[in-house]
Design an enzyme around this catalytic site. Structure first.
Site, mmCIF file in Angstrom:
data_model
loop_
_atom_site.group_PDB
_atom_site.id
_atom_site.type_symbol
_atom_site.label_atom_id
_atom_site.label_comp_id
_atom_site.label_asym_id
_atom_site.label_seq_id
_atom_site.Cartn_x
_atom_site.Cartn_y
_atom_site.Cartn_z
ATOM 1 N N CYS A 215 3.206 2.676 -0.636
ATOM 2 C CA CYS A 215 3.167 1.485 -1.479
ATOM 3 C C CYS A 215 4.529 0.797 -1.491
ATOM 4 C CB CYS A 215 2.809 1.837 -2.923
ATOM 5 S SG CYS A 215 1.538 3.071 -3.108
ATOM 6 N N ASP A 216 5.603 1.579 -1.601
ATOM 7 C CA ASP A 216 6.916 0.986 -1.899
ATOM 8 C C ASP A 216 7.947 1.100 -0.778
ATOM 9 O OD1 ASP A 216 5.936 0.446 -4.438
ATOM 10 O OD2 ASP A 216 6.504 2.416 -5.185
ATOM 11 N N CYS B 130 5.093 6.852 -4.317
ATOM 12 C CA CYS B 130 4.208 6.431 -3.234
ATOM 13 C C CYS B 130 4.989 5.699 -2.148
ATOM 14 C CB CYS B 130 3.098 5.550 -3.788
ATOM 15 S SG CYS B 130 2.019 4.906 -2.502
#
Ligand code: NDP
Length: 310
Positions: free
Chosen positions: A137-138, A134
């Site tokens: 997200c990261d 992701c």
């Protein structure tokens, strides 16, 4: 024991749309939100192709809009994961977190799909230490660093573009000599000077001391000019597709070889009367938020018809 008319499992566009329709039909639905509130869409950066948002929309905003719309008409939300179901009885049984038990006249399954991994050993070794599925997200952790994205579809292109906005350099590792993504996404990737597409490359293993520092690749595997190559990277992002979240239902529902729930024609009806499937858990083809939302509406309409026939 909680007795409900309509229980919806999943909080993506399919689940929330089913909830809007079911609550407006006075079915007083209960929606079990699952492990990822808002579903897969919340792992993307911006939604540009959902009708009604001419300037694009941030995915959390869109999912929150849908949730509030369902809430407005009386949907009850339960946070938790469904751990067991029994569809051999009527009403159907659904157990949340091994303790809360629900009996429902109709169940709408909208559990979506999850990211696939390559299946190589080092992917597990470095999970959370350089390996991610992701970018939204990261990606933040890789500012001004070098990363690789695996895959050649729309997701991979979207992730590569997003990461190029943060990182020094982005490699795309693509196993075929072409990208599978839509034309507009391909152009964005190919015109981005920070992205280097490595066509006909496969990942053999990841390397590094305690975290990802590089990847060993093979170029044109099995061909006479096959060659081993190495790239230095700090992050490795998987974007190679998804598998449906349907394991829980395997004893009851007919599924295809990949696990997608089989439905009757273009309806959301499964092989069990009163159990309906909507969104990506039953859609190996389109996998679009707007399609999932449409199928959620169909599932709620069918659930209403079914409940009235009891
Ligand atoms: P896709 O199935 O479209 O693409 C998966 C990619 O990963 C392909 O390039 C595939 O290669 C590659 N791949 C699969 N397995 C491996 C492996 N083991 N090793 C290396 N590469 C592998 O998945 P997406 O998630 O990209 O997209 C799913 C659907 O969602 C599509 O319909 C897409 O259009 C849609 N989508 C739309 C978006 C939008 O419109 N904004 C955004 C994101 C997704 P190969 O081509 O060789 O099979």
């Amino acid at each position: 024991m909680n007795k409900v008319k309509c229980l919806i499992i999943g909080s993506g566009p399919a689940g929330y749309t089913a909830a809007i329709y079911a609550s407006r039909a006075n079915l007083q639905p209960v929606l079990i939100e699952g492990p990822q509130l808002g579903g897969q869409l919340t792992t993307t950066t911006e939604v540009e192709n959902f009708p009604g948002y001419p300037d694009g929309v941030e995915p959390f905003t869109m999912m929150d809009d849908m949730r509030r719309q369902a809430e407005r008409f009386g949907t009850t939300f339960v946070s938790g994961i469904v751990t067991k179901v029994d569809f051999s009885v009527s009403p159907k049984k659904v157990i949340v977190e091994d303790e809360q038990e629900y009996e429902a006249d109709a169940v709408i399954i909208a559990t979506g799909a999850s990211a696939k991994y390559l299946g190589i050993e080092s992917e597990r070794t470095y999970k959370g230490r350089g390996v991610s599925a992701c970018a939204t997200c990261d990606g933040f952790f890789y500012r001004k660093k070098t990363v690789a994205v695996v895959g050649g579809g729309d997701t991979a292109c979207e992730e590569a573009n997003y990461l190029a906005g943060l990182c020094e350099k982005v490699y795309m590792i693509v196993r075929k000599p072409y990208l599978r993504a839509s034309e507009i996404m391909q152009q964005r990737v190919l015109n981005n000077p920070k992205i280097e597409v490595l066509f006909e490359h496969n990942t053999i293993q990841l390397t590094g001391e305690g975290k990802v520092q590089g990847a060993d690749l093979v170029y044109r595997k099995g061909e006479p000019d096959e060659e081993l190559r190495h790239i230095d990277i700090d992050g490795f992002f998987l974007a190679i597709g998804h598998h449906p979240n349907t394991e829980l239902f395997k004893d009851y529902l007919h599924r295809d070889a990949e696990g997608y729930i089989l439905v009757e024609g273009d309806s959301p009806r499964t092989n069990i009367p009163g159990v309906f499937a909507a969104g990506d858990c039953a859609d190996p083809h389109y996998r679009q938020a707007v399609v999932a939302a449409g199928s959620g509406a169909k599932a709620a309409i069918e659930a209403d018809k079914y409940i009235k026939s009891l």
